[in-house]
Write a protein that holds these residues in place. Structure first.
Motif, PDB file in Angstrom:
ATOM      1  N   LEU A  33       0.583  -1.115  -0.205  1.00 32.68           N
ATOM      2  CA  LEU A  33       0.032  -0.161   0.418  1.00 32.68           C
ATOM      3  C   LEU A  33       1.135   1.300  -0.248  1.00 32.68           C
ATOM      4  CD1 LEU A  33      -2.763  -1.124   3.159  1.00 32.68           C
ATOM      5  CD2 LEU A  33      -2.780  -1.013  -0.281  1.00 32.68           C
ATOM      6  N   MET A  34       0.277   2.302  -0.903  1.00 30.33           N
ATOM      7  CA  MET A  34       0.918   4.092  -0.823  1.00 30.33           C
ATOM      8  C   MET A  34       0.627   4.850  -0.253  1.00 30.33           C
ATOM      9  SD  MET A  34       4.258   2.685  -2.875  1.00 30.33           S
ATOM     10  CE  MET A  34       4.229   4.526  -2.769  1.00 30.33           C
ATOM     11  N   PRO A  35       0.227   4.731   1.230  1.00 30.94           N
ATOM     12  CA  PRO A  35      -1.169   5.927   1.682  1.00 30.94           C
ATOM     13  C   PRO A  35      -0.202   6.864   1.907  1.00 30.94           C
ATOM     14  CG  PRO A  35       0.381   4.571   3.525  1.00 30.94           C
ATOM     15  CD  PRO A  35       0.387   3.950   2.001  1.00 30.94           C
ATOM     16  N   SER A  36      -0.232   8.398   2.017  1.00 29.70           N
ATOM     17  CA  SER A  36      -0.190   9.068   2.446  1.00 29.70           C
ATOM     18  C   SER A  36       0.204   9.255   3.944  1.00 29.70           C
ATOM     19  CB  SER A  36      -0.236  10.289   1.800  1.00 29.70           C
ATOM     20  OG  SER A  36      -1.310  10.456   1.681  1.00 29.70           O
ATOM     21  N   GLY A  37       0.807  10.848   4.817  1.00 33.38           N
ATOM     22  CA  GLY A  37       0.927  10.991   6.627  1.00 33.38           C
ATOM     23  C   GLY A  37       0.765  12.397   6.325  1.00 33.38           C
ATOM     24  N   VAL A  38       0.194  13.724   6.025  1.00 40.05           N
ATOM     25  CA  VAL A  38      -0.242  14.538   7.049  1.00 40.05           C
ATOM     26  C   VAL A  38       0.705  15.337   7.877  1.00 40.05           C
ATOM     27  CG1 VAL A  38      -1.110  16.654   6.932  1.00 40.05           C
ATOM     28  CG2 VAL A  38      -2.373  14.680   5.676  1.00 40.05           C
ATOM     29  N   SER A  39       1.325  15.982   7.966  1.00 41.01           N
ATOM     30  CA  SER A  39       2.408  16.406   9.119  1.00 41.01           C
ATOM     31  C   SER A  39       3.180  15.652   9.847  1.00 41.01           C
ATOM     32  CB  SER A  39       1.960  17.556  10.021  1.00 41.01           C
ATOM     33  OG  SER A  39       0.619  18.628   9.171  1.00 41.01           O
ATOM     34  N   VAL A  40       3.985  14.716   8.948  1.00 36.97           N
ATOM     35  CA  VAL A  40       5.000  13.736   8.892  1.00 36.97           C
ATOM     36  C   VAL A  40       6.194  14.197   9.689  1.00 36.97           C
ATOM     37  CG1 VAL A  40       3.462  11.867   8.566  1.00 36.97           C
ATOM     38  CG2 VAL A  40       5.701  12.091   7.456  1.00 36.97           C
ATOM     39  N   ARG A  41       6.638  15.123   9.483  1.00 40.58           N
ATOM     40  CA  ARG A  41       7.757  15.600   9.012  1.00 40.58           C
ATOM     41  C   ARG A  41       8.322  16.492  10.464  1.00 40.58           C
ATOM     42  NH1 ARG A  41      10.960  15.842   3.264  1.00 40.58           N
ATOM     43  NH2 ARG A  41       9.605  17.557   3.962  1.00 40.58           N
ATOM     44  N   LYS A  42       7.361  17.641  10.432  1.00 37.68           N
ATOM     45  CA  LYS A  42       6.392  18.239  11.667  1.00 37.68           C
ATOM     46  C   LYS A  42       7.598  16.694  13.356  1.00 37.68           C
ATOM     47  CE  LYS A  42       3.177  21.266  11.413  1.00 37.68           C
ATOM     48  NZ  LYS A  42       1.532  21.713  11.847  1.00 37.68           N
ATOM     49  N   ILE A  43       8.120  18.149  14.368  1.00 36.62           N
ATOM     50  CA  ILE A  43       8.666  17.903  15.136  1.00 36.62           C
ATOM     51  C   ILE A  43       8.149  17.332  16.015  1.00 36.62           C
ATOM     52  CG2 ILE A  43       9.039  19.726  16.951  1.00 36.62           C
ATOM     53  CD1 ILE A  43      11.954  19.287  17.043  1.00 36.62           C
ATOM     54  N   THR A  44       6.438  17.611  16.276  1.00 33.39           N
ATOM     55  CA  THR A  44       5.989  17.211  16.957  1.00 33.39           C
ATOM     56  C   THR A  44       4.850  16.174  16.231  1.00 33.39           C
ATOM     57  OG1 THR A  44       4.541  18.938  16.206  1.00 33.39           O
ATOM     58  CG2 THR A  44       5.686  19.370  17.772  1.00 33.39           C
ATOM     59  N   SER A  45       4.933  15.634  15.553  1.00 32.45           N
ATOM     60  CA  SER A  45       4.669  14.332  15.114  1.00 32.45           C
ATOM     61  C   SER A  45       4.886  13.200  15.666  1.00 32.45           C
ATOM     62  CB  SER A  45       4.787  13.997  13.166  1.00 32.45           C
ATOM     63  OG  SER A  45       4.586  12.947  12.612  1.00 32.45           O
ATOM     64  N   LYS A  46       3.604  12.783  15.876  1.00 29.94           N
ATOM     65  CA  LYS A  46       3.854  11.209  16.586  1.00 29.94           C
ATOM     66  C   LYS A  46       3.592  10.504  15.405  1.00 29.94           C
ATOM     67  CE  LYS A  46      -1.873  10.950  16.451  1.00 29.94           C
ATOM     68  NZ  LYS A  46      -2.863  10.440  16.337  1.00 29.94           N
ATOM     69  N   LEU A  47       3.953  10.423  14.638  1.00 31.19           N
ATOM     70  CA  LEU A  47       3.841   9.347  13.607  1.00 31.19           C
ATOM     71  C   LEU A  47       5.448   9.006  13.189  1.00 31.19           C
ATOM     72  CD1 LEU A  47       0.766  10.056  11.195  1.00 31.19           C
ATOM     73  CD2 LEU A  47       0.667   7.795  12.837  1.00 31.19           C
ATOM     74  N   MET A  48       6.155   9.978  13.036  1.00 33.51           N
ATOM     75  CA  MET A  48       7.502   9.490  11.952  1.00 33.51           C
ATOM     76  C   MET A  48       8.134   8.807  13.499  1.00 33.51           C
ATOM     77  SD  MET A  48       8.450  10.060   9.695  1.00 33.51           S
ATOM     78  CE  MET A  48       9.937  10.378   8.406  1.00 33.51           C
ATOM     79  N   GLY A  49       8.031   8.989  14.683  1.00 33.45           N
ATOM     80  CA  GLY A  49       9.305   7.824  15.603  1.00 33.45           C
ATOM     81  C   GLY A  49       8.925   6.061  14.897  1.00 33.45           C
ATOM     82  N   HIS A  50       7.648   6.072  14.685  1.00 33.52           N
ATOM     83  CA  HIS A  50       6.733   4.960  14.564  1.00 33.52           C
ATOM     84  C   HIS A  50       6.914   4.106  13.412  1.00 33.52           C
ATOM     85  CE1 HIS A  50       5.542   4.502  18.481  1.00 33.52           C
ATOM     86  NE2 HIS A  50       5.201   5.537  18.588  1.00 33.52           N
ATOM     87  N   LEU A  51       7.294   5.526  11.934  1.00 33.25           N
ATOM     88  CA  LEU A  51       7.664   4.858  10.512  1.00 33.25           C
ATOM     89  C   LEU A  51       8.565   4.935  10.420  1.00 33.25           C
ATOM     90  CD1 LEU A  51       4.272   6.506   9.716  1.00 33.25           C
ATOM     91  CD2 LEU A  51       4.321   4.491  10.116  1.00 33.25           C
ATOM     92  N   GLN A  52       9.266   4.253  10.073  1.00 36.24           N
ATOM     93  CA  GLN A  52      11.145   4.214   9.459  1.00 36.24           C
ATOM     94  C   GLN A  52      10.973   2.919   9.084  1.00 36.24           C
ATOM     95  OE1 GLN A  52      13.228   6.670  10.197  1.00 36.24           O
ATOM     96  NE2 GLN A  52      10.917   7.985  11.134  1.00 36.24           N
ATOM     97  N   PRO A  53      11.922   2.958   7.743  1.00 35.43           N
ATOM     98  CA  PRO A  53      11.997   1.759   6.840  1.00 35.43           C
ATOM     99  C   PRO A  53      12.479   0.345   7.976  1.00 35.43           C
ATOM    100  CG  PRO A  53      12.586   3.747   5.428  1.00 35.43           C
ATOM    101  CD  PRO A  53      12.249   3.979   7.390  1.00 35.43           C
ATOM    102  N   GLY A  54      11.948  -0.594   7.616  1.00 31.15           N
ATOM    103  CA  GLY A  54      13.082  -1.373   7.835  1.00 31.15           C
ATOM    104  C   GLY A  54      11.415  -1.812   9.696  1.00 31.15           C
ATOM    105  N   TYR A  55      10.775  -0.976   9.849  1.00 30.39           N
ATOM    106  CA  TYR A  55       9.439  -1.215  11.597  1.00 30.39           C
ATOM    107  C   TYR A  55       9.069  -2.420  10.765  1.00 30.39           C
ATOM    108  CZ  TYR A  55      12.429   2.373  14.145  1.00 30.39           C
ATOM    109  OH  TYR A  55      13.194   3.335  14.730  1.00 30.39           O
ATOM    110  N   LEU A  56       8.553  -3.181  11.865  1.00 24.91           N
ATOM    111  CA  LEU A  56       7.253  -3.839  11.417  1.00 24.91           C
ATOM    112  C   LEU A  56       6.601  -3.287  12.636  1.00 24.91           C
ATOM    113  CD1 LEU A  56       5.502  -6.667  11.306  1.00 24.91           C
ATOM    114  CD2 LEU A  56       6.663  -7.486  13.236  1.00 24.91           C
TER     115      LEU A  56
END
Length: 130
Positions: A33-56
């Protein structure tokens, strides 16, 4: 609005615009799947720490102007390297699930490490008979 909750291996991440991003996820049920993420590169983003290549991860996706990631929780890592996952992302088609490929990607590192021979065999391109 449709909502999906699934486990996924993050294959690749591409930044889009200023703060957004596009992810390549491989899931057991839905395939790539190719989903998008809104504001994932902000320093306060709750998603970016959990969405890195190689993560399950366990991800929650919604269909709203395309597929979007709204929540994620890291559960572990896979044994494949980031360049191998990026190559695999380019190789796979979207929305074509393969249970054997999922098992090969998510196998514990103690049992087996990532092997292109196994991945190509699972995808139907047996390198020993090529």
């Amino acid at each position: 609005m449709q909502e999906y909750l699934t486990d996924a291996v993050l294959l690749d991440y591409n930044p889009v615009r200023d703060q957004d991003g596009r992810f390549a996820l491989y899931t057991e049920k839905y395939g790539k799947l190719m989903p998008s993420g809104v504001s994932v590169r902000k320093i306060t983003s709750k998603l970016m720490g959990h969405l890195q290549p190689g993560y399950l991860t366990t991800v929650r996706l919604i269909e709203k102007k395309g597929l979007r990631v709204v929540d994620a929780m890291k559960r572990g890592t896979v044994s494949a390297s980031i360049p191998d996952l990026e190559r695999l992302s380019r190789l796979l088609h979207e929305v074509e699930p393969d249970h054997e490929l999922w098992k090969a990607l998510t196998a514990p590192a103690a049992q087996t490490s990532f092997s292109w021979t196994i991945i190509l065999l699972v995808l139907g391109w047996d390198p020993t008979h090529a």
